[in-house]
Enzyme design. Structure first.
Site, PDB file in Angstrom:
ATOM      1  N   ARG A 154      47.540  38.948  31.002  1.00 16.86           N
ATOM      2  CA  ARG A 154      47.142  38.994  32.415  1.00 16.86           C
ATOM      3  C   ARG A 154      47.380  40.385  32.999  1.00 16.86           C
ATOM      4  O   ARG A 154      47.832  40.540  34.124  1.00 16.86           O
ATOM      5  CB  ARG A 154      47.894  37.932  33.234  1.00 16.86           C
ATOM      6  CG  ARG A 154      47.694  36.516  32.767  1.00 16.86           C
ATOM      7  CD  ARG A 154      46.247  36.054  32.921  1.00 16.86           C
ATOM      8  NE  ARG A 154      46.093  34.711  32.390  1.00 16.86           N
ATOM      9  CZ  ARG A 154      45.805  34.418  31.127  1.00 16.86           C
ATOM     10  NH1 ARG A 154      45.623  35.413  30.263  1.00 16.86           N
ATOM     11  NH2 ARG A 154      45.679  33.182  30.717  1.00 16.86           N
ATOM     12  N   SER A 222      45.626  28.640  38.382  1.00 16.72           N
ATOM     13  CA  SER A 222      46.995  28.753  37.869  1.00 16.72           C
ATOM     14  C   SER A 222      47.749  29.805  38.676  1.00 16.72           C
ATOM     15  O   SER A 222      47.367  30.971  38.693  1.00 16.72           O
ATOM     16  CB  SER A 222      46.977  29.138  36.389  1.00 16.72           C
ATOM     17  OG  SER A 222      46.321  28.146  35.629  1.00 16.72           O
ATOM     18  N   GLU A 318      50.923  34.816  39.161  1.00 15.23           N
ATOM     19  CA  GLU A 318      49.729  35.421  38.567  1.00 15.23           C
ATOM     20  C   GLU A 318      48.738  35.830  39.651  1.00 15.23           C
ATOM     21  O   GLU A 318      47.996  36.799  39.505  1.00 15.23           O
ATOM     22  CB  GLU A 318      49.084  34.409  37.613  1.00 15.23           C
ATOM     23  CG  GLU A 318      47.803  34.846  36.960  1.00 15.23           C
ATOM     24  CD  GLU A 318      47.251  33.779  36.028  1.00 15.23           C
ATOM     25  OE1 GLU A 318      46.027  33.628  35.987  1.00 15.23           O
ATOM     26  OE2 GLU A 318      48.044  33.097  35.349  1.00 15.23           O
TER      27      GLU A 318
END
Length: 336
Positions: A154, A222, A318
């Site tokens: 990520r 998420s 995230e």
């Protein structure tokens, strides 16, 4: 002139910006003022505006897909404003597989390399040949190859050295003609017939069963990264939490499931104002409305504190969080 941001990010907190600009062609970038503060935006599926934004929000809306057949692969050149899932679907319809594990990930193609999107054992970095971008300071168009993008979990150079310095304009993907399915995750292992279409449909079914539609129940997908911990740390945790889901990540590390950590901390359904830990998938935070950025910050810190006190793991969000003039990172202070 003030412009509402509520419909421009899928978490849909009430907020507005001083100015909003939509980029429909690359020539606009040469004349666009990038006077700080400014915020680059795709479809807003991984961004939350916590407060009113005092600067300019610049949305990339350029379109276009070009396909070039080569000896062993297809080179797919995609404009930044294209929808990611639509690209995956259209390529599969043209019998060009490879991206099916990444189906139904919301957002634009231009945003995909920034955080190196990934799902079900596959990361975008596997397919990126190069990324074109506009250099804000020099007003030039440049290209980075895969290695220069510095992809990580990520993560990419666009979150670090090129943050607020580059506007991604085109992503070039190389999709091999020899399809190699990745079936390492859950339901994909149970497929009776392994075809690109079957994987595509199973990924969509799995995501739909776990993740609420952000356009009917506001969310940002998420919310937390799956923590990466050392093998020694994992071994210690498994002595107490034997059923902790974990996946090998290189030779010395494992990735553990953030959603499981949150669920086992008893937080499914936990609510602050209109913000709730989703009852079906603890990794997702949903917004039922009447919520403020301060409520979301309180929720993030409560989750981080609860997980840390139980597992000694500090979760990292995230999702990109934007305050009144810049991106911010929320981390709870661990209790001694």
């Amino acid at each position: 002139m003030a412009h509402s941001l509520q419909t421009l990010h899928t978490f849909a907190l009430t907020s507005q910006c001083q100015q909003f600009v939509k980029i429909n062609n690359l020539e606009q970038l040469k004349t666009q003022s990038f006077k700080p503060p400014f915020c680059l935006l795709g479809e807003g599926s991984n961004t939350v505006f916590l407060n009113d934004y005092t600067g300019t929000v610049i949305k990339m809306a350029t379109q276009g897909v070009q396909i070039k057949e080569r000896a062993n692969d297809y080179l797919i050149s995609v404009a930044a404003g294209e929808n990611w899932h639509q690209l995956v679907s259209e390529l599969l319809a043209k019998n060009i597989p490879g991206l099916e594990n990444l189906a139904l990930i919301p957002g634009t193609v231009g945003a995909a390399p920034v955080q190196n999107i990934g799902a079900y054992g596959v990361e975008l970095a596997k397919f990126v040949e190069s990324v074109e971008y506009f250099d804000i300071a020099n007003k030039t168009f440049n290209t980075l190859n895969n290695a220069q993008c510095e992809f990580g979990y990520r993560d990419s150079i666009f979150k670090h050295a090129l943050k607020n310095k580059a506007v991604i304009t085109t992503v070039h993907l190389a999709l091999p003609k020899e399809w190699q399915p990745v079936l390492s995750y859950g339901p994909l292992q149970q497929l009776a017939a392994v075809t690109p279409q079957a994987v595509f449909e199973q990924v969509i079914a799995t995501r739909n069963s776990k993740l609420p539609n952000p356009y009917t129940l506001p969310n940002a997908g998420s919310f937390f990264k799956n923590p990466i911990i050392t093998n020694q740390c994992l071994a210690a945790l498994l002595t107490t939490f034997a059923d902790l889901p974990h996946y090998k990540y290189g030779a010395k590390h494992h990735k553990v499931a953030a959603g499981w950590l949150i669920e086992q901390a008893g937080l499914k359904g936990y609510r602050i104002a209109g913000i709730e830990v989703h009852k079906q998938q603890a990794l997702v935070l949903v917004n039922y409305g009447q919520s403020q950025g301060s409520d979301l910050i309180a929720m993030i810190k409560h989750i981080q504190h609860s997980v840390f006190s139980r597992y000694n793991i500090m979760l990292e969000h995230e999702v990109r969080l934007i305050n009144n003039n810049s991106e911010c990172h929320i981390t709870a202070e661990p209790t001694p």
